[in-house]
Design an enzyme around this catalytic site. Sequence first.
Site, PDB file in Angstrom:
ATOM      1  N   ASN A  18       0.867  -1.177   0.000  1.00  0.00           N
ATOM      2  CA  ASN A  18       0.000   0.000   0.000  1.00  0.00           C
ATOM      3  C   ASN A  18       0.908   1.233   0.000  1.00  0.00           C
ATOM      4  O   ASN A  18       1.452   1.598   1.033  1.00  0.00           O
ATOM      5  CB  ASN A  18      -0.894  -0.022   1.252  1.00  0.00           C
ATOM      6  CG  ASN A  18      -1.728   1.239   1.379  1.00  0.00           C
ATOM      7  OD1 ASN A  18      -1.822   2.029   0.448  1.00  0.00           O
ATOM      8  ND2 ASN A  18      -2.347   1.432   2.533  1.00  0.00           N
ATOM      9  N   TRP A  19       1.041   1.829  -1.171  1.00  0.00           N
ATOM     10  CA  TRP A  19       1.959   2.980  -1.282  1.00  0.00           C
ATOM     11  C   TRP A  19       1.379   4.249  -0.668  1.00  0.00           C
ATOM     12  O   TRP A  19       2.090   5.235  -0.514  1.00  0.00           O
ATOM     13  CB  TRP A  19       2.269   3.270  -2.751  1.00  0.00           C
ATOM     14  CG  TRP A  19       3.126   2.258  -3.428  1.00  0.00           C
ATOM     15  CD1 TRP A  19       3.658   1.108  -2.904  1.00  0.00           C
ATOM     16  CD2 TRP A  19       3.580   2.315  -4.789  1.00  0.00           C
ATOM     17  NE1 TRP A  19       4.402   0.462  -3.849  1.00  0.00           N
ATOM     18  CE2 TRP A  19       4.373   1.174  -5.020  1.00  0.00           C
ATOM     19  CE3 TRP A  19       3.374   3.222  -5.824  1.00  0.00           C
ATOM     20  CZ2 TRP A  19       4.971   0.917  -6.248  1.00  0.00           C
ATOM     21  CZ3 TRP A  19       3.969   2.961  -7.055  1.00  0.00           C
ATOM     22  CH2 TRP A  19       4.768   1.815  -7.262  1.00  0.00           C
ATOM     23  N   LYS A  20       0.099   4.270  -0.430  1.00  0.00           N
ATOM     24  CA  LYS A  20      -0.563   5.496   0.039  1.00  0.00           C
ATOM     25  C   LYS A  20      -0.273   6.639  -0.960  1.00  0.00           C
ATOM     26  O   LYS A  20      -0.221   6.378  -2.155  1.00  0.00           O
ATOM     27  CB  LYS A  20      -0.127   5.817   1.468  1.00  0.00           C
ATOM     28  CG  LYS A  20      -0.314   4.579   2.378  1.00  0.00           C
ATOM     29  CD  LYS A  20      -0.066   4.814   3.802  1.00  0.00           C
ATOM     30  CE  LYS A  20      -0.294   3.513   4.568  1.00  0.00           C
ATOM     31  NZ  LYS A  20      -0.094   3.651   5.994  1.00  0.00           N
ATOM     32  N   HIS A 104      -9.589   1.515   4.582  1.00  0.00           N
ATOM     33  CA  HIS A 104      -8.340   1.728   5.320  1.00  0.00           C
ATOM     34  C   HIS A 104      -8.587   2.715   6.467  1.00  0.00           C
ATOM     35  O   HIS A 104      -9.370   3.655   6.318  1.00  0.00           O
ATOM     36  CB  HIS A 104      -7.258   2.259   4.367  1.00  0.00           C
ATOM     37  CG  HIS A 104      -5.904   2.228   4.993  1.00  0.00           C
ATOM     38  ND1 HIS A 104      -5.483   3.186   5.888  1.00  0.00           N
ATOM     39  CD2 HIS A 104      -4.885   1.330   4.901  1.00  0.00           C
ATOM     40  CE1 HIS A 104      -4.264   2.885   6.306  1.00  0.00           C
ATOM     41  NE2 HIS A 104      -3.873   1.759   5.715  1.00  0.00           N
ATOM     42  N   GLU A 106      -6.967   5.119   7.493  1.00  0.00           N
ATOM     43  CA  GLU A 106      -6.701   6.521   7.151  1.00  0.00           C
ATOM     44  C   GLU A 106      -7.892   7.142   6.426  1.00  0.00           C
ATOM     45  O   GLU A 106      -8.094   8.355   6.467  1.00  0.00           O
ATOM     46  CB  GLU A 106      -5.408   6.610   6.315  1.00  0.00           C
ATOM     47  CG  GLU A 106      -4.187   6.356   7.196  1.00  0.00           C
ATOM     48  CD  GLU A 106      -2.972   5.833   6.466  1.00  0.00           C
ATOM     49  OE1 GLU A 106      -2.936   5.858   5.226  1.00  0.00           O
ATOM     50  OE2 GLU A 106      -2.038   5.374   7.169  1.00  0.00           O
ATOM     51  N   GLU A 175      -5.576  -4.426  10.704  1.00  0.00           N
ATOM     52  CA  GLU A 175      -4.556  -3.404  10.921  1.00  0.00           C
ATOM     53  C   GLU A 175      -4.889  -2.598  12.174  1.00  0.00           C
ATOM     54  O   GLU A 175      -5.686  -1.655  12.109  1.00  0.00           O
ATOM     55  CB  GLU A 175      -4.494  -2.453   9.725  1.00  0.00           C
ATOM     56  CG  GLU A 175      -4.126  -3.125   8.425  1.00  0.00           C
ATOM     57  CD  GLU A 175      -3.521  -2.141   7.438  1.00  0.00           C
ATOM     58  OE1 GLU A 175      -2.403  -2.374   7.005  1.00  0.00           O
ATOM     59  OE2 GLU A 175      -4.171  -1.123   7.138  1.00  0.00           O
ATOM     60  N   GLY A 181       2.325   2.663  10.625  1.00  0.00           N
ATOM     61  CA  GLY A 181       3.325   3.722  10.410  1.00  0.00           C
ATOM     62  C   GLY A 181       4.025   4.178  11.669  1.00  0.00           C
ATOM     63  O   GLY A 181       4.676   5.226  11.673  1.00  0.00           O
ATOM     64  N   SER A 221       3.252  -1.743  10.463  1.00  0.00           N
ATOM     65  CA  SER A 221       4.696  -1.783  10.690  1.00  0.00           C
ATOM     66  C   SER A 221       5.316  -3.138  10.374  1.00  0.00           C
ATOM     67  O   SER A 221       6.232  -3.599  11.053  1.00  0.00           O
ATOM     68  CB  SER A 221       5.028  -1.344  12.122  1.00  0.00           C
ATOM     69  OG  SER A 221       4.596  -0.007  12.326  1.00  0.00           O
ATOM     70  N   GLY A 242       2.796  -0.996   4.361  1.00  0.00           N
ATOM     71  CA  GLY A 242       2.857   0.418   3.970  1.00  0.00           C
ATOM     72  C   GLY A 242       4.301   0.852   3.771  1.00  0.00           C
ATOM     73  O   GLY A 242       4.906   0.605   2.730  1.00  0.00           O
TER      74      GLY A 242
HETATM   75  P1  PGA Z   1       2.674   0.577   7.677  1.00  0.00           P
HETATM   76  O1  PGA Z   1       1.254   0.801   6.988  1.00  0.00           O
HETATM   77  O2  PGA Z   1       3.231  -0.719   7.148  1.00  0.00           O
HETATM   78  O3  PGA Z   1       3.482   1.771   7.284  1.00  0.00           O
HETATM   79  O4  PGA Z   1       2.438   0.499   9.150  1.00  0.00           O
HETATM   80  C1  PGA Z   1       0.374  -0.277   6.788  1.00  0.00           C
HETATM   81  C2  PGA Z   1      -0.915   0.204   6.164  1.00  0.00           C
HETATM   82  O5  PGA Z   1      -1.371   1.304   6.497  1.00  0.00           O
HETATM   83  O6  PGA Z   1      -1.524  -0.500   5.346  1.00  0.00           O
END
Ligand code: PGA
Length: 264
Positions: A18-20, A104, A106, A175, A181, A221, A242
Site C-alpha cells: 500500500n503505497w498510500k 483503510h 486513514e 490493521e 506507520g 509496521s 505500507g
Molecule cells: P505501515 O502501513 O506498514 O506503514 O504500518 C500499513 C498500512 O497502512 O496498510
Amino acid sequence: MTAAAHTSAFRRPIIAANWKMHKTAQEAVSYGQKLLAGISGVTGVEVVVCPPFTALAALGPVLSGSDVALGAQNVHWEAAGAYTGEISAAMLVDAGCRYVIIGHSERRAMGETDEQVACKVKAAAAAGLTPIVCVGERIEDRRAGRTEELVTAQVRAALAGVAPEIAAKIVVAYEPVWAIGTGEHASPAEAGRVIGLIRSAVEATCGTHAASCVRIQYGGSVNAENIGGFLAEPEIDGALVGSASLDAGSFARIVRRAQEVKGS
Ligand code: PGA
C-alpha cells in the site's frame, strides 16, 4: 467443525503493498521493474501492488504478464455519476486492477463509515475486483478492552448482505490503527488471536465455508525482519505493507521471506 479448525494449507498467502500517497508514474515504473527482478523465481505467494490512481496506467503494463497484480487504494460504490474526485470499480478494472483496498483506517479517520465500506465491497466484487477490507481498533479502543467488539462489528458490517461465495474470495486486513506507520506492531500471537476472532465473525456473517476460505492479512509496521513471525501464525495468511513497501528491494525481501515461511 469451526472455521478455525480448518487447515490454512489451501489459502494462498497474499502480500500487498500500500503505497498510500507516494510515487509518480515514472517512479512506479522503475519500482515495478526492480520488484519483478527482486522476486523472480518466487512462487506460491500472491503479490499485489497498490499505487495511487495516477500511477495505475503506468505500472499496469510493467506488471502485466507477471504474477504481480495491480490494486487500487479506494473505490466509489456508484457505477457512474456526479461524484467529483471519485473513481468507479469499472474504471479500476479498465485500468488493469484486480484488487482494491477498502476501508483503510486513514480513510475511516476522514469519515468513511461502515455502511460506505459495505457498499464499496459490494460494488468492487460485482465488478470482478477482489476487495482488501481493512479493519482494526484504535489505541483508545484497545486500552478500553474493546478490540474484539470493534473489529467484529467492522467485519460484520462490511460483509452484511455479501453472498457467501463472494465473501469466500475477499481478503481482510487486520490493521491495529496504533501499529500503522508507528514502528510499533502487535505481537504475532496477539495478531493471530484477533485474526482468529475475525474469522469467527466471517463465519457468523457468511458461513463456515467463507470463513475457511477468506484470507486475512496482518498490517501495521510489517517489515522483512518481522514478517516471518506473523506468517508463522496459522491464522495469518499474509500482510498489508505500507512504509516498508515503498522501496522495491525492501518489499521484495518481504515477499521472499513470505515464500520461505508459507510458500510451497
Ligand atoms: P505501515 O502501513 O506498514 O506503514 O504500518 C500499513 C498500512 O497502512 O496498510
